[in-house]
Design a protein around this motif. Structure first.
Motif, mmCIF file in Angstrom:
data_model
loop_
_atom_site.group_PDB
_atom_site.id
_atom_site.type_symbol
_atom_site.label_atom_id
_atom_site.label_comp_id
_atom_site.label_asym_id
_atom_site.label_seq_id
_atom_site.Cartn_x
_atom_site.Cartn_y
_atom_site.Cartn_z
ATOM 1 N N LYS A 1 0.835 -1.207 0.000
ATOM 2 C CA LYS A 1 0.000 0.000 0.000
ATOM 3 C C LYS A 1 0.868 1.254 0.000
ATOM 4 O O LYS A 1 0.559 2.236 -0.698
ATOM 5 C CB LYS A 1 -0.919 0.002 1.225
ATOM 6 N N ASP B 1 2.330 1.680 -3.482
ATOM 7 C CA ASP B 1 1.316 2.165 -4.426
ATOM 8 C C ASP B 1 1.104 3.672 -4.268
ATOM 9 O O ASP B 1 0.981 4.409 -5.260
ATOM 10 C CB ASP B 1 -0.008 1.431 -4.208
ATOM 11 N N THR B 2 1.076 4.139 -3.013
ATOM 12 C CA THR B 2 0.883 5.571 -2.763
ATOM 13 C C THR B 2 2.071 6.375 -3.266
ATOM 14 O O THR B 2 1.899 7.431 -3.901
ATOM 15 C CB THR B 2 0.666 5.836 -1.259
ATOM 16 N N ASP C 1 6.176 0.663 8.154
ATOM 17 C CA ASP C 1 5.378 -0.099 7.177
ATOM 18 C C ASP C 1 5.306 -1.574 7.563
ATOM 19 O O ASP C 1 5.130 -2.440 6.720
ATOM 20 C CB ASP C 1 5.934 0.049 5.758
ATOM 21 N N GLU D 1 -1.920 -0.219 9.406
ATOM 22 C CA GLU D 1 -2.906 0.151 8.379
ATOM 23 C C GLU D 1 -3.201 1.648 8.378
ATOM 24 O O GLU D 1 -3.381 2.261 7.323
ATOM 25 C CB GLU D 1 -4.207 -0.626 8.593
ATOM 26 N N ALA E 1 -0.568 3.611 6.438
ATOM 27 C CA ALA E 1 -0.796 3.537 4.991
ATOM 28 C C ALA E 1 -1.965 4.429 4.579
ATOM 29 O O ALA E 1 -1.924 5.092 3.532
ATOM 30 C CB ALA E 1 -1.056 2.089 4.578
ATOM 31 N N LYS E 2 -2.975 4.460 5.418
ATOM 32 C CA LYS E 2 -4.155 5.282 5.129
ATOM 33 C C LYS E 2 -3.824 6.771 5.220
ATOM 34 O O LYS E 2 -4.360 7.590 4.453
ATOM 35 C CB LYS E 2 -5.268 4.926 6.117
#
Length: 343
Positions: free
Chosen positions: A155, A158-159, A314, A319, A322-323
């Motif tokens: 995640k 991806d960001t 990470d 979570e 990542a958010k």
């Protein structure tokens, strides 16, 4: 008879005085012992994280309202210190003037040979020695500890890709070896243009810092072990000179670790650099935070600084980090920060 009575009375009086003194002495010594025990227990709770009530999958939290914050990470408790001044990050005496050096090691974790130029440069990389130099620009170095994890690292990647920026990942050898997907993530981290640093193999503070003192030989054996794993995945030409101590170099300084001078000399000899941070999203500090709270912690810790090395994680269970990452990147961008990696 009267004389005998007077003698007995005087003797009894003296005995009572001696007994009174003895009782007061016992009470004083008892109170002193109790106070000393309380102090030692308190110091052990804070500085010995090393017994640690917080182990993997144990999400209890320890918090101290002072600048030193007892924190948790998924593999052990670490100490994070908020709002560290920039200059103190480079105060570890291990900064080398040598541009780069190889850290080849064999299966027995023998010392590196330091004779091959490392391959850990990215298109946005800045030498750590120059990372905090004031040049009139605002620069943010996003750093992630304790990965890779198969749940959070993808995640994060991806960001980063979405915003076309890169970060520096301080990896744990033990997490890399969890499974084939974890090993693949190392390749993806690197192929995406991110930088990689060494965060030891185990993150086991009992072994790395027994009795709250760094065991230099053992610590470096874990560094060599993780380097070997990284080379096995990325090729023998790969090398990183960046190390992040679990808990930070600053924690060793804070506790006046008597073995630190020897450790500094070892890093200098082998041309490694210890990398701390001066900002954080506090995702391993105090009570567990949601994404908005993590963003707020970044805003507070970045404050007016032009150069920020931001600590995040990470690993498994992060979570909310990542958010929060898209909002953190967008906030820093609106504040005029460029994003760079460390080398």
């Amino acid at each position: 008879m009267l004389n005998i009575f007077k003698f007995v009375k005087r003797t009894f009086t003296k005995l009572m005085e001696m007994l009174k003194f003895l009782v007061f002495s016992i009470i004083f010594l008892t109170l002193t012992l109790i106070l000393s025990t309380i102090i030692l227990i308190d110091r052990s709770t804070i500085s010995n994280n090393y017994d640690l009530n917080v182990k993997q999958s144990d999400f209890s939290y320890l918090y101290n309202e002072k600048n030193s914050i007892i924190t948790y990470e998924d593999n052990n408790t670490v100490f994070n210190f908020k709002y560290l001044e920039l200059s103190s990050i480079l105060s570890s005496k291990n900064t080398s003037n040598t541009t780069n050096a190889n850290t080849n090691s064999d299966e027995n974790n023998n010392p590196p040979t330091n004779d091959i130029f490392p391959i850990n440069l990215t298109k946005t990389s800045i030498r750590f020695e120059d990372a905090l130099s004031e040049d009139g620009k605002k620069t943010a170095y996003l750093t992630f500890d304790d990965g890779p994890s198969t749940t959070i690292t993808p995640k994060v990647l991806d960001t980063l890709k979405k915003y076309n920026i890169n970060a520096t990942f301080f990896l744990l050898g033990s997490n890399i070896q969890k499974n084939s997907q974890s090993r693949s993530l190392v390749s993806k981290i690197y192929s995406d243009g991110n930088a990689i640093g060494n965060h030891t193999y185990s993150h086991d503070l009992n072994k790395l810092y027994p009795s709250n003192k760094i065991d230099t030989d053992y610590f470096m054996s874990e560094v060599y072990r993780t380097n070997t794993i990284l080379k096995d995945i990325l090729g023998n030409n790969f090398n990183t000179r960046l190390i992040r101590l679990p808990g930070g170099y600053m924690s060793r300084s804070y506790y006046h670790d008597p073995n630190l001078p020897h450790f500094d000399q070892r890093l200098k000899q082998e041309k490694y650099l210890s990398v701390d941070w001066n900002a954080s999203d506090s995702d391993a500090e105090g009570k567990k935070k949601n994404s908005q709270e993590l963003l707020q912690m970044v805003k507070e810790s970045v404050a007016n600084k032009n150069k920020v090395i931001i600590l995040m994680h990470d690993t498994y269970g992060k979570e909310e980090t990542a958010k929060a990452l898209p909002s953190i990147i967008e906030y820093l961008s609106t504040q005029g920060y460029e994003f760079k990696t460390l080398e």
